[in-house]
Motif scaffolding. Sequence first.
Motif, PDB file in Angstrom:
ATOM      1  N   TRP A 283      27.893   3.963 -58.729  1.00 55.45           N
ATOM      2  CA  TRP A 283      27.341   2.992 -57.768  1.00 55.45           C
ATOM      3  C   TRP A 283      26.912   1.708 -58.462  1.00 55.45           C
TER       4      TRP A 283
ATOM      5  N   LEU B 291      28.442  -1.858 -57.487  1.00 54.99           N
ATOM      6  CA  LEU B 291      27.574  -2.924 -56.965  1.00 54.99           C
ATOM      7  C   LEU B 291      27.756  -4.215 -57.773  1.00 54.99           C
TER       8      LEU B 291
ATOM      9  N   ASN C  85      30.916  -5.701 -56.750  1.00 55.57           N
ATOM     10  CA  ASN C  85      30.741  -6.257 -55.416  1.00 55.57           C
ATOM     11  C   ASN C  85      30.167  -7.680 -55.499  1.00 55.57           C
TER      12      ASN C  85
ATOM     13  N   ASN D  45      24.269  -2.877 -49.812  1.00 62.06           N
ATOM     14  CA  ASN D  45      25.669  -2.765 -49.378  1.00 62.06           C
ATOM     15  C   ASN D  45      26.338  -4.149 -49.375  1.00 62.06           C
TER      16      ASN D  45
END
Length: 362
Positions: free
Chosen positions: A250, A254, A257, A347
């Motif tokens: 994760w 992230l 992202n 998110n």
Amino acid sequence: MINVLKPDMPSVNQLLPYLKSMATSHQYTNFGPLVTEFEQRLLGVILSSKNNPKNLQCVTASSGTSALELALSAYQFPKGSRVIVPAFTFPATITAVINAGYQPLIVDVDAKSWLLTPDIAESIMQSVDARLILPVCALGLPQNLYLWTCFYKKFNIPVLIDAAAAIGGQSADEGINVVFSFHATKPLGIGEGGAVLSCDAEWLADVRTLSNFGFSSGQVKKIGTNAKLSEYHAAVGLAQLDRWHENVKWRTELAQNYFDQLGLAMFEFTMPNQQAIVPGVFCIAIENKAQQLCQQLKHCMIETRRWYQPILPYHCAFKPYVGSEPYVTADYLNESLVGLPFYRQINKKMVKKIISSIESLL
Ligand SMILES: Cc1ncc(COP(=O)(O)O)c(C=O)c1O
């Protein structure tokens, strides 16, 4: 409100098997079975992918700060020995040096990597008789082990890397020892804890002895302290190692992202190219605009953190250790760097909101 950081800790159910085993063994501290297992698995799981020297071992401690202090004391340099530290770091780096009885000297960091590099250390060595170099993996960014090994071979000056936030991305080698933190906010958070990594078995045995008051074969042979990791904390550490791969996943996603959504125009403002291998934070640096950016994001209900601000030279307690050279890069980071929200629940939509709130300032 989007917070800046939320610790990612194991659930009660994930902890339970280790707590039950502790209840069965009735051992709660003093290098019990869980600490032993945690130390072994730290090596086996986290460092397995690297080209590590075969004789690498690690010793745990009650915090990253105590791990640093134990490591520094284990060198047994004369009181007042010079230790080089970077301006851009958390205060624990320098307080550990002072508490170990040495004399720190604060130096600037490299403009490209934001780190104290072997090149900087080499130029300092021209005028300063340093006994140890203490570079930091600032913001979790890894130090170049190959270059530090070359430095060690050339000068025969040991190096202790403060890799508090760089577990999974930093290894040790001959002459190069490493310290990690397991504070709850770090990528491998266990509450409070730390570890020292080394391939020098004798030096590491001293680190362990010092963490247990200095006891060796029933006698105190060196003045130590109590800095042992408890079995409770090792239980959390083992549960964290069970979920390490998912944790790495994760964090990597992230960071990616953020990069994907930043767009080319903003790329120049991100952390150096050599990204943390297991990211714990995500920062951008917009020249002299850190304060403005934090305020703007606050209006948008987005929390930020100015990591390592103020830099070491601007804490009044560290004034005696300020050098004569200017802190050009550290000053720039002091006024420009902002840590953006970085935790599991962030998110893509939140990243989009954060980035569009920043873009309006550019
Ligand atoms: C660079 C650095 N060194 C040392 C420490 C101290 O670690 P701990 O909080 O585990 O004592 C920290 C903590 O944030 C840190 O960032």
